[in-house]
Write a protein that holds these residues in place. Structure first.
Motif, PDB file in Angstrom:
ATOM      1  N   ASN A  97      73.669   9.926 -56.688  1.00  0.00           N
ATOM      2  CA  ASN A  97      72.323   9.421 -56.980  1.00  0.00           C
ATOM      3  C   ASN A  97      71.288  10.538 -56.891  1.00  0.00           C
ATOM      4  OD1 ASN A  97      72.896   6.740 -57.552  1.00  0.00           O
ATOM      5  ND2 ASN A  97      72.666   6.059 -55.442  1.00  0.00           N
ATOM      6  N   PHE A  98      71.428  11.391 -55.880  1.00  0.00           N
ATOM      7  CA  PHE A  98      70.469  12.480 -55.691  1.00  0.00           C
ATOM      8  C   PHE A  98      70.535  13.461 -56.856  1.00  0.00           C
ATOM      9  CE2 PHE A  98      68.855  16.412 -53.781  1.00  0.00           C
ATOM     10  CZ  PHE A  98      67.726  15.944 -53.121  1.00  0.00           C
ATOM     11  N   ALA A  99      71.746  13.797 -57.289  1.00  0.00           N
ATOM     12  CA  ALA A  99      71.911  14.748 -58.394  1.00  0.00           C
ATOM     13  C   ALA A  99      71.366  14.180 -59.703  1.00  0.00           C
ATOM     14  CB  ALA A  99      73.385  15.120 -58.535  1.00  0.00           C
ATOM     15  N   ARG A 100      71.633  12.897 -59.952  1.00  0.00           N
ATOM     16  CA  ARG A 100      71.103  12.261 -61.157  1.00  0.00           C
ATOM     17  C   ARG A 100      69.575  12.248 -61.134  1.00  0.00           C
ATOM     18  NH1 ARG A 100      74.758   8.192 -63.747  1.00  0.00           N
ATOM     19  NH2 ARG A 100      76.840   8.372 -62.829  1.00  0.00           N
ATOM     20  N   ALA A 101      69.011  11.925 -59.961  1.00  0.00           N
ATOM     21  CA  ALA A 101      67.555  11.867 -59.836  1.00  0.00           C
ATOM     22  C   ALA A 101      66.927  13.248 -59.991  1.00  0.00           C
ATOM     23  CB  ALA A 101      67.179  11.269 -58.477  1.00  0.00           C
ATOM     24  N   ALA A 102      67.585  14.270 -59.456  1.00  0.00           N
ATOM     25  CA  ALA A 102      67.083  15.636 -59.587  1.00  0.00           C
ATOM     26  C   ALA A 102      67.056  16.066 -61.047  1.00  0.00           C
ATOM     27  CB  ALA A 102      67.949  16.587 -58.762  1.00  0.00           C
ATOM     28  N   LYS A 103      68.106  15.719 -61.778  1.00  0.00           N
ATOM     29  CA  LYS A 103      68.171  16.049 -63.200  1.00  0.00           C
ATOM     30  C   LYS A 103      67.047  15.355 -63.973  1.00  0.00           C
ATOM     31  CE  LYS A 103      69.970  17.489 -67.094  1.00  0.00           C
ATOM     32  NZ  LYS A 103      69.907  18.923 -67.493  1.00  0.00           N
ATOM     33  N   LYS A 104      66.844  14.070 -63.697  1.00  0.00           N
ATOM     34  CA  LYS A 104      65.822  13.314 -64.420  1.00  0.00           C
ATOM     35  C   LYS A 104      64.426  13.856 -64.162  1.00  0.00           C
ATOM     36  CE  LYS A 104      64.060   8.659 -65.221  1.00  0.00           C
ATOM     37  NZ  LYS A 104      64.216   7.206 -64.941  1.00  0.00           N
ATOM     38  N   ASN A 105      64.173  14.327 -62.942  1.00  0.00           N
ATOM     39  CA  ASN A 105      62.841  14.800 -62.569  1.00  0.00           C
ATOM     40  C   ASN A 105      62.640  16.297 -62.797  1.00  0.00           C
ATOM     41  OD1 ASN A 105      61.165  12.529 -61.243  1.00  0.00           O
ATOM     42  ND2 ASN A 105      63.172  12.271 -60.298  1.00  0.00           N
ATOM     43  N   GLY A 106      63.646  16.950 -63.365  1.00  0.00           N
ATOM     44  CA  GLY A 106      63.487  18.360 -63.684  1.00  0.00           C
ATOM     45  C   GLY A 106      63.413  19.269 -62.470  1.00  0.00           C
ATOM     46  N   VAL A 107      64.087  18.905 -61.387  1.00  0.00           N
ATOM     47  CA  VAL A 107      64.104  19.744 -60.188  1.00  0.00           C
ATOM     48  C   VAL A 107      64.770  21.082 -60.521  1.00  0.00           C
ATOM     49  CG1 VAL A 107      65.088  19.956 -57.864  1.00  0.00           C
ATOM     50  CG2 VAL A 107      64.087  17.785 -58.605  1.00  0.00           C
ATOM     51  N   LYS A 108      64.168  22.178 -60.065  1.00  0.00           N
ATOM     52  CA  LYS A 108      64.644  23.510 -60.430  1.00  0.00           C
ATOM     53  C   LYS A 108      65.858  23.950 -59.615  1.00  0.00           C
ATOM     54  CE  LYS A 108      59.869  24.944 -61.320  1.00  0.00           C
ATOM     55  NZ  LYS A 108      58.783  25.841 -60.855  1.00  0.00           N
ATOM     56  N   GLN A 109      65.993  23.439 -58.397  1.00  0.00           N
ATOM     57  CA  GLN A 109      67.057  23.901 -57.520  1.00  0.00           C
ATOM     58  C   GLN A 109      67.287  22.888 -56.404  1.00  0.00           C
ATOM     59  OE1 GLN A 109      65.887  26.984 -54.856  1.00  0.00           O
ATOM     60  NE2 GLN A 109      67.930  27.896 -54.649  1.00  0.00           N
ATOM     61  N   ILE A 110      68.560  22.658 -56.065  1.00  0.00           N
ATOM     62  CA  ILE A 110      68.925  21.860 -54.904  1.00  0.00           C
ATOM     63  C   ILE A 110      69.484  22.795 -53.845  1.00  0.00           C
ATOM     64  CG2 ILE A 110      70.478  20.083 -53.988  1.00  0.00           C
ATOM     65  CD1 ILE A 110      70.477  18.787 -56.772  1.00  0.00           C
ATOM     66  N   ILE A 111      68.971  22.699 -52.620  1.00  0.00           N
ATOM     67  CA  ILE A 111      69.509  23.454 -51.492  1.00  0.00           C
ATOM     68  C   ILE A 111      70.273  22.481 -50.622  1.00  0.00           C
ATOM     69  CG2 ILE A 111      68.988  24.814 -49.437  1.00  0.00           C
ATOM     70  CD1 ILE A 111      66.617  24.712 -52.423  1.00  0.00           C
ATOM     71  N   TYR A 112      71.539  22.768 -50.411  1.00  0.00           N
ATOM     72  CA  TYR A 112      72.440  21.831 -49.738  1.00  0.00           C
ATOM     73  C   TYR A 112      72.977  22.443 -48.450  1.00  0.00           C
ATOM     74  CZ  TYR A 112      76.924  19.409 -48.953  1.00  0.00           C
ATOM     75  OH  TYR A 112      77.992  18.747 -48.405  1.00  0.00           O
ATOM     76  N   MET A 113      72.838  21.718 -47.349  1.00  0.00           N
ATOM     77  CA  MET A 113      73.370  22.153 -46.055  1.00  0.00           C
ATOM     78  C   MET A 113      74.780  21.613 -45.887  1.00  0.00           C
ATOM     79  SD  MET A 113      72.295  23.741 -43.180  1.00  0.00           S
ATOM     80  CE  MET A 113      73.880  24.499 -42.803  1.00  0.00           C
ATOM     81  N   SER A 114      75.767  22.518 -45.786  1.00  0.00           N
ATOM     82  CA  SER A 114      77.168  22.108 -45.712  1.00  0.00           C
ATOM     83  C   SER A 114      77.857  22.811 -44.553  1.00  0.00           C
ATOM     84  CB  SER A 114      77.866  22.428 -47.042  1.00  0.00           C
ATOM     85  OG  SER A 114      79.204  21.981 -47.038  1.00  0.00           O
ATOM     86  N   GLY A 115      79.180  22.705 -44.515  1.00  0.00           N
ATOM     87  CA  GLY A 115      79.965  23.358 -43.477  1.00  0.00           C
ATOM     88  C   GLY A 115      80.785  24.488 -44.058  1.00  0.00           C
ATOM     89  N   ILE A 116      81.157  25.427 -43.216  1.00  0.00           N
ATOM     90  CA  ILE A 116      81.991  26.550 -43.657  1.00  0.00           C
ATOM     91  C   ILE A 116      83.358  26.019 -44.103  1.00  0.00           C
ATOM     92  CG2 ILE A 116      83.245  28.597 -42.871  1.00  0.00           C
ATOM     93  CD1 ILE A 116      80.867  29.296 -41.132  1.00  0.00           C
ATOM     94  N   ILE A 117      83.784  26.440 -45.267  1.00  0.00           N
ATOM     95  CA  ILE A 117      85.063  26.007 -45.837  1.00  0.00           C
ATOM     96  C   ILE A 117      86.108  27.097 -45.593  1.00  0.00           C
ATOM     97  CG2 ILE A 117      86.263  25.218 -47.903  1.00  0.00           C
ATOM     98  CD1 ILE A 117      84.014  23.355 -47.004  1.00  0.00           C
ATOM     99  N   PRO A 118      87.193  26.793 -44.869  1.00  0.00           N
ATOM    100  CA  PRO A 118      88.237  27.800 -44.616  1.00  0.00           C
ATOM    101  C   PRO A 118      88.899  28.264 -45.915  1.00  0.00           C
ATOM    102  CG  PRO A 118      88.493  25.876 -43.179  1.00  0.00           C
ATOM    103  CD  PRO A 118      87.483  25.512 -44.224  1.00  0.00           C
ATOM    104  N   ASP A 119      89.577  29.393 -45.838  1.00  0.00           N
ATOM    105  CA  ASP A 119      90.257  29.938 -47.019  1.00  0.00           C
ATOM    106  C   ASP A 119      91.348  28.999 -47.517  1.00  0.00           C
ATOM    107  OD1 ASP A 119      88.693  32.202 -46.991  1.00  0.00           O
ATOM    108  OD2 ASP A 119      90.067  33.324 -45.700  1.00  0.00           O
TER     109      ASP A 119
END
Length: 475
Positions: A97-119
């Motif tokens: 939902n957030f990604a669809r809404a960002a696209k519709k509103n012309g958001v320039k960039q999404i900054i996402y807080m995630s966790g470190i992904i092991p190799d």
């Protein structure tokens, strides 16, 4: 004067979001998004908005006017009185939902807080798999995503560090299983905030995933020992080789009194070394030593506990959220899944259940011999696409009549895959709650299980008829 850019901040009332909010208002206007945003007062450069990310229309309204968007959402806690869902499926809906809404509103960039992904991504825990899946979904509609990946964040709230402090506080001696010798890369909350701040509007980081960490790489055992020193406690530790992750989940949950929905996925992730590797000079290197960060976090927690006021729960709603994930046949989409489910259900329950649809795309479910339907679903054509089919729950004797009436069922295809989420949102049953839990709620789960098995059987027949078009794995 230059126009101040607008930054939409999800989780603005959370422990990371609230701290980031204070940093951002110095140079930008902030749209602070929260489930109860309307209850908060706007201030200079801060506009609070209520936003329910389970609703696409609410997400679209929340992001109106935003230049950038910061995504700090995680659904490890239940979101309704009855939640029949895995956290990873709920996370997917929120991110989609957030990604669809960002696209519709012309958001320039999404900054996402995630966790470190092991190799080694083949044996990832459910928690880390979900974090990686959310990252992919956020970027599925074309908005550039910058992902900041952190290990254990040392702050007064959140999840991992408070669990660690409770273990130290409540146990005079600790028998530490093998996972406590796993190395991780802790980072102070204030350093994470600075990393997020430096990423917003940074075109050089657009579309990249960056690891962040503090100045020390430590084991969980070392962090427990240093936390005990900061707390002035003498806690003895003993290494044991036999306590499994499964047993550890139960042990940690019982000692810390943390909800299983939060503690279990986190403990499952501790078997993975979480050391920052994909570093960036501008955002990756936290400067605060662990002991200093732990001391600051504990001091802040003490201050907040002194200010805390008892508050009564404002929610008396008996609502239901139920989410299941299925696999669709090759070439089929969410629109097909919605139509097919209605037809399949009518055949499954004959002659006990009668299912009728009219030209207005209203489907009524009736028990044999009763004229009044037990459930009425109306296809929301204006809000539906081939990848997302929405049916509003508009009536029936099994539905509690309310003024808002926001109950709905949706079929949502996961971007770039044949997986589909079937979700019931904000449904309020008319049956007494205990009776509903014992009957209708369990029947729904069983029906979803049968539908999933039916689709797998359908795909197996198609596979036998057409040959090895693709491999069906992990079903």
């Amino acid at each position: 004067m230059e126009k101040r850019e607008k930054i939409a901040l999800t989780g603005a009332s959370g422990y990371i979001g609230n701290n980031l909010l204070q940093k951002l208002t110095g140079y930008s206007d902030v749209i602070a998004l929260s489930r109860n945003g309307d209850e908060r007062e706007n201030s200079d450069h801060v506009e609070w908005r209520s936003c329910d990310l389970y609703s696409l229309s609410s997400a679209e309204k929340g992001l109106e006017g935003a230049d950038y968007a910061v995504y700090l959402v995680h659904s490890m806690m239940p979101s309704a009185k009855l939640t029949q869902a895995k956290f990873e499926d709920m996370d997917l809906i929120l991110a989609d939902n957030f990604a669809r809404a960002a696209k519709k509103n012309g958001v320039k960039q999404i900054i996402y807080m995630s966790g470190i992904i092991p190799d080694d991504t083949d044996e990832l825990s459910r928690h880390l798999k979900s974090r990686l899946e959310v990252e992919k979904v956020l970027g599925a509609y074309g908005t550039p995503v910058t992902t900041i990946r952190a290990g254990l964040i040392v702050g007064p709230k959140g999840s991992s560090f408070p669990i660690l402090t409770k273990l130290v506080k409540r146990l005079p001696a600790m028998f530490l299983p093998k996972w406590t010798r796993t190395k991780t890369h802790p980072i102070a909350l204030k350093d994470v905030i600075q990393s997020l701040k430096n990423s917003i509007g940074n075109k050089r980081l657009s579309g990249k995933s960056i690891d962040v960490g503090g100045p020390e790489v430590m084991t969980y055992k070392e962090m427990m020992q240093q936390t005990a020193e900061v707390m002035g406690r003498s806690t003895r530790t003993f290494d044991v080789p036999f306590m499994t992750v499964t047993l550890s989940r139960l042990w940690v949950s019982l000692i810390t009194q943390s909800p299983k929905s939060m503690a279990y996925p986190l403990i499952e992730s501790l078997k993975h070394p979480m050391i920052a590797k994909n570093m960036d000079d501008e955002v990756s290197y936290g400067q605060t030593p662990f002991k200093e960060a732990a001391r600051e976090a504990l001091d802040q927690e003490k201050k907040e506990n002194e200010k805390k006021k008892t508050s009564k729960s404002s929610s008396g709603v008996s609502d239901v959220r139920s989410v299941q994930r299925i696999l669709l046949p090759e070439g089929k989409d969410a629109g097909w899944a919605g139509n097919y489910y209605m037809k399949w259900l009518s055949g499954l329950a004959k002659p006990l259940l009668k299912v009728e649809s009219d030209e207005e795309k209203v489907t009524r479910f009736s028990i044999w011999g009763c004229k009044t339907p037990i459930m009425e679903l109306t296809c929301a054509s204006a809000r539906s696409t081939t990848t997302r089919a929405v049916y509003d729950i508009t009536g029936g004797t099994f539905v509690k009549k309310t003024e808002e009436g926001r109950g709905r069922i949706e079929f949502r295809q996961i971007p770039g895959s044949q997986e589909c989420i079937i979700a019931i949102h904000e449904y309020e049953p008319s049956l007494p709650w205990l009776l509903y839990r014992l009957t209708q709620a369990n029947v729904h789960i069983f029906v979803m299980y049968l539908f999933k098995k039916h689709l797998l059987s359908l795909m197996k027949r198609e596979f036998q008829q057409t040959g090895p078009v693709r491999t069906i794995a992990n079903i």
